[in-house]
Scaffold this motif. Structure first.
Motif, mmCIF file in Angstrom:
data_model
loop_
_atom_site.group_PDB
_atom_site.id
_atom_site.type_symbol
_atom_site.label_atom_id
_atom_site.label_comp_id
_atom_site.label_asym_id
_atom_site.label_seq_id
_atom_site.Cartn_x
_atom_site.Cartn_y
_atom_site.Cartn_z
ATOM 1 N N VAL A 24 0.835 -1.205 0.000
ATOM 2 C CA VAL A 24 0.000 0.000 0.000
ATOM 3 C C VAL A 24 0.867 1.252 0.000
ATOM 4 C CG1 VAL A 24 -1.663 1.319 1.375
ATOM 5 C CG2 VAL A 24 -2.001 -1.128 1.023
ATOM 6 N N THR A 25 1.952 1.224 0.750
ATOM 7 C CA THR A 25 2.848 2.382 0.794
ATOM 8 C C THR A 25 3.430 2.671 -0.582
ATOM 9 O OG1 THR A 25 3.412 1.982 3.100
ATOM 10 C CG2 THR A 25 4.946 3.320 1.831
ATOM 11 N N PHE A 49 5.437 13.419 1.230
ATOM 12 C CA PHE A 49 5.082 12.051 0.841
ATOM 13 C C PHE A 49 6.288 11.119 0.988
ATOM 14 C CE2 PHE A 49 2.114 14.291 -2.341
ATOM 15 C CZ PHE A 49 1.155 14.476 -1.354
ATOM 16 N N ASP A 50 7.459 11.627 0.626
ATOM 17 C CA ASP A 50 8.675 10.826 0.761
ATOM 18 C C ASP A 50 8.935 10.468 2.224
ATOM 19 O OD1 ASP A 50 9.035 11.008 -1.952
ATOM 20 O OD2 ASP A 50 10.598 12.547 -1.836
ATOM 21 N N ALA A 55 8.892 6.564 6.650
ATOM 22 C CA ALA A 55 8.442 6.138 7.977
ATOM 23 C C ALA A 55 7.767 4.775 7.904
ATOM 24 C CB ALA A 55 7.487 7.178 8.566
ATOM 25 N N ALA A 56 6.936 4.555 6.898
ATOM 26 C CA ALA A 56 6.276 3.251 6.744
ATOM 27 C C ALA A 56 7.298 2.161 6.452
ATOM 28 C CB ALA A 56 5.232 3.321 5.638
ATOM 29 N N PHE A 57 8.285 2.457 5.607
ATOM 30 C CA PHE A 57 9.314 1.465 5.304
ATOM 31 C C PHE A 57 10.172 1.157 6.531
ATOM 32 C CE2 PHE A 57 9.081 3.088 0.738
ATOM 33 C CZ PHE A 57 8.177 2.095 0.382
ATOM 34 N N LEU A 58 10.472 2.157 7.309
ATOM 35 C CA LEU A 58 11.241 1.936 8.532
ATOM 36 C C LEU A 58 10.451 1.071 9.510
ATOM 37 C CD1 LEU A 58 13.788 2.531 10.174
ATOM 38 C CD2 LEU A 58 12.637 4.555 11.051
#
Length: 73
Positions: A24-25, A49-50, A55-58
């Motif tokens: 989704v990210t 957005f980046d 943050a989601a990937f971390l």
């Protein structure tokens, strides 16, 4: 075939959640980049957005590491 224990079920649930969050990210991040470029949004929004995607990937990396550690232990 043996029934999985509670820890394995938690790990599987967490792994599925990580997969959904990653997918989704990526889709949202790429979509927002395209929409922002087409609509002429300020570059500040692209950086926002980046940062949200990072943050989601971390978070996904941390949870994946926790799953890995739980499986080793």
């Amino acid at each position: 075939m043996t029934k999985p224990d509670a820890q394995e079920l938690r790990n599987a649930r967490s792994a599925r959640l990580v997969a959904v969050v990653l997918a989704v990210t990526m889709i949202l991040w790429m979509g927002l980049q395209v929409v922002g470029g087409e609509m002429g949004w300020s570059p500040r929004f692209a950086f926002l957005f980046d940062l949200a995607a990072l943050a989601a990937f971390l978070w996904a990396l941390v949870v994946t590491y926790q799953i890995w550690r739980a499986r080793r232990g």
